[in-house]
Design a protein around this motif. Structure first.
Motif, PDB file in Angstrom:
ATOM      1  N   GLY A 152       0.801  -1.472   0.016  1.00  0.00           N
ATOM      2  CA  GLY A 152       0.022  -0.057   0.064  1.00  0.00           C
ATOM      3  C   GLY A 152       0.784   1.237   0.128  1.00  0.00           C
ATOM      4  N   SER A 199       4.102   6.708  -5.654  1.00  0.00           N
ATOM      5  CA  SER A 199       3.437   7.264  -6.789  1.00  0.00           C
ATOM      6  C   SER A 199       3.065   8.743  -6.937  1.00  0.00           C
ATOM      7  CB  SER A 199       2.021   6.692  -6.861  1.00  0.00           C
ATOM      8  OG  SER A 199       1.354   7.025  -7.943  1.00  0.00           O
ATOM      9  N   SER A 200       2.578   9.185  -5.481  1.00  0.00           N
ATOM     10  CA  SER A 200       2.341  10.457  -5.281  1.00  0.00           C
ATOM     11  C   SER A 200       3.382  11.378  -5.422  1.00  0.00           C
ATOM     12  CB  SER A 200       1.518  10.798  -3.957  1.00  0.00           C
ATOM     13  OG  SER A 200       0.469  10.102  -3.807  1.00  0.00           O
ATOM     14  N   ARG A 213       4.640  11.627  -9.102  1.00  0.00           N
ATOM     15  CA  ARG A 213       3.620  12.603  -9.833  1.00  0.00           C
ATOM     16  C   ARG A 213       3.650  14.155  -9.442  1.00  0.00           C
ATOM     17  NH1 ARG A 213      -1.270  11.086  -8.465  1.00  0.00           N
ATOM     18  NH2 ARG A 213      -0.740   9.260  -7.461  1.00  0.00           N
ATOM     19  N   ASP A 230       1.530   3.715  -2.994  1.00  0.00           N
ATOM     20  CA  ASP A 230       0.846   5.143  -3.397  1.00  0.00           C
ATOM     21  C   ASP A 230       1.620   6.098  -2.989  1.00  0.00           C
ATOM     22  OD1 ASP A 230      -1.102   3.372  -4.159  1.00  0.00           O
ATOM     23  OD2 ASP A 230      -2.370   3.424  -2.170  1.00  0.00           O
ATOM     24  N   GLN A 231       2.374   6.049  -1.893  1.00  0.00           N
ATOM     25  CA  GLN A 231       3.097   7.408  -1.450  1.00  0.00           C
ATOM     26  C   GLN A 231       4.265   7.547  -2.427  1.00  0.00           C
ATOM     27  OE1 GLN A 231       2.385   9.431   1.060  1.00  0.00           O
ATOM     28  NE2 GLN A 231       0.653   8.019   1.479  1.00  0.00           N
ATOM     29  N   VAL A 285       6.270   1.767 -10.639  1.00  0.00           N
ATOM     30  CA  VAL A 285       5.536   3.154 -10.078  1.00  0.00           C
ATOM     31  C   VAL A 285       6.389   4.439 -10.707  1.00  0.00           C
ATOM     32  CG1 VAL A 285       4.729   4.188  -8.137  1.00  0.00           C
ATOM     33  CG2 VAL A 285       4.503   1.911  -8.211  1.00  0.00           C
TER      34      VAL A 285
END
Ligand SMILES: O=C[C@H](O)COP(=O)(O)O
Length: 249
Positions: free
Chosen positions: A19, A25-26, A29, A22-23, A55
């Protein structure tokens, strides 16, 4: 010596299940960097490196490991080699972190052997050094740290990119930090020790500061003379906090 390209690296330590991608990925981006001014790295647990490669693909964040074995392969149950890290997508590797020196008994010689392995696998090592609180209170900090530098950097680094990270053990995860004057003094001493050990060419290696770097102290620390970047633990786990540290650089 003024450093032109800062290196800011997040060390997730033993934090992060799938999980947590996600960090990453953020972060990837949201991050826009001037590659001539700053490099950004993330060192997740080894289990996440390969998936994080996907990612981060096409983005500016470089991947790294947190340790490696000194041998390229063999009967070393539970260990990961530098080649394996590189194969999974790592470009960087943290070596000689105080948590490994203390909890796993790693010596300067062990660290130097791991650095050799990392260089042979094409990785860029980030070699950690730092004193305990008792050593600082005794007035031995500079002598201890410069001795670690001399003994942890093998000859093979002369022609290869690497970084040193100064991490006072008492500042790691505690919210305590040295004064900016203490950081500047130690970084200058490390710079001299690196040049003495490996020659003038190695004097360009960035010297990172690590130990309770947070969004609110990052700007001051990263603009201190001789500070060529940061090795960030807790504040690298959340993309928003790590971005704030990177922006301060
Ligand atoms: O490798 C990172 C350092 O140990 C610093 O950790 P910290 O930022 O949580 O104090």
């Amino acid at each position: 010596m003024k450093q032109s390209v800062k290196l800011v690296v997040g060390n997730w330590k033993m934090h992060g299940l799938s999980g947590a991608l996600d960090q990453a990925s953020s972060l990837s981006r949201a991050l826009v960097i001037d590659a001539g001014a700053i490099r950004v790295g993330l060192c997740p647990p080894a289990t996440l490196i390969d998936r994080m490669r996907g990612v981060l693909k096409g983005g500016p964040v470089e991947l790294g490991g947190q340790d490696c074995h000194a041998q390229p392969q063999g009967a070393f149950t539970g260990s990961v080699s530098a080649e394996m890290l590189a194969d999974a997508g790592a470009r960087l590797v943290i070596l000689g972190h105080s948590e490994r020196r203390t909890a796993f008994g790693e010596t300067d010689r062990d660290v130097a052997e791991k650095v050799e392995a990392a260089v042979a696998a094409g990785l860029e090592p980030i070699v950690c050094v730092g004193e305990s609180l008792a050593q600082r209170e005794r007035g031995d900090a500079v002598a201890i740290v410069t001795a670690q530098v001399a003994a942890s950097l093998p000859d093979s680094l002369t022609e290869r990119p690497f970084a040193v990270a100064y991490e006072p053990i008492w500042a790691i995860g505690t919210g305590l930090t040295p004064t900016l004057e203490q950081i500047a003094e130690m970084h200058a001493a490390i710079r001299s020790a690196v040049v003495e050990r490996l020659g003038q060419g190695a004097g360009r290696a960035p010297i990172l500061y690590g130990g309770s770097v947070k969004p609110d102290n990052a700007r001051a620390i990263l603009s201190t003379p001789e500070v060529g970047g940061a090795l960030v633990g807790g504040a690298s786990l959340q993309a928003e906090d790590f971005l704030a540290v990177i922006r301060a650089a």
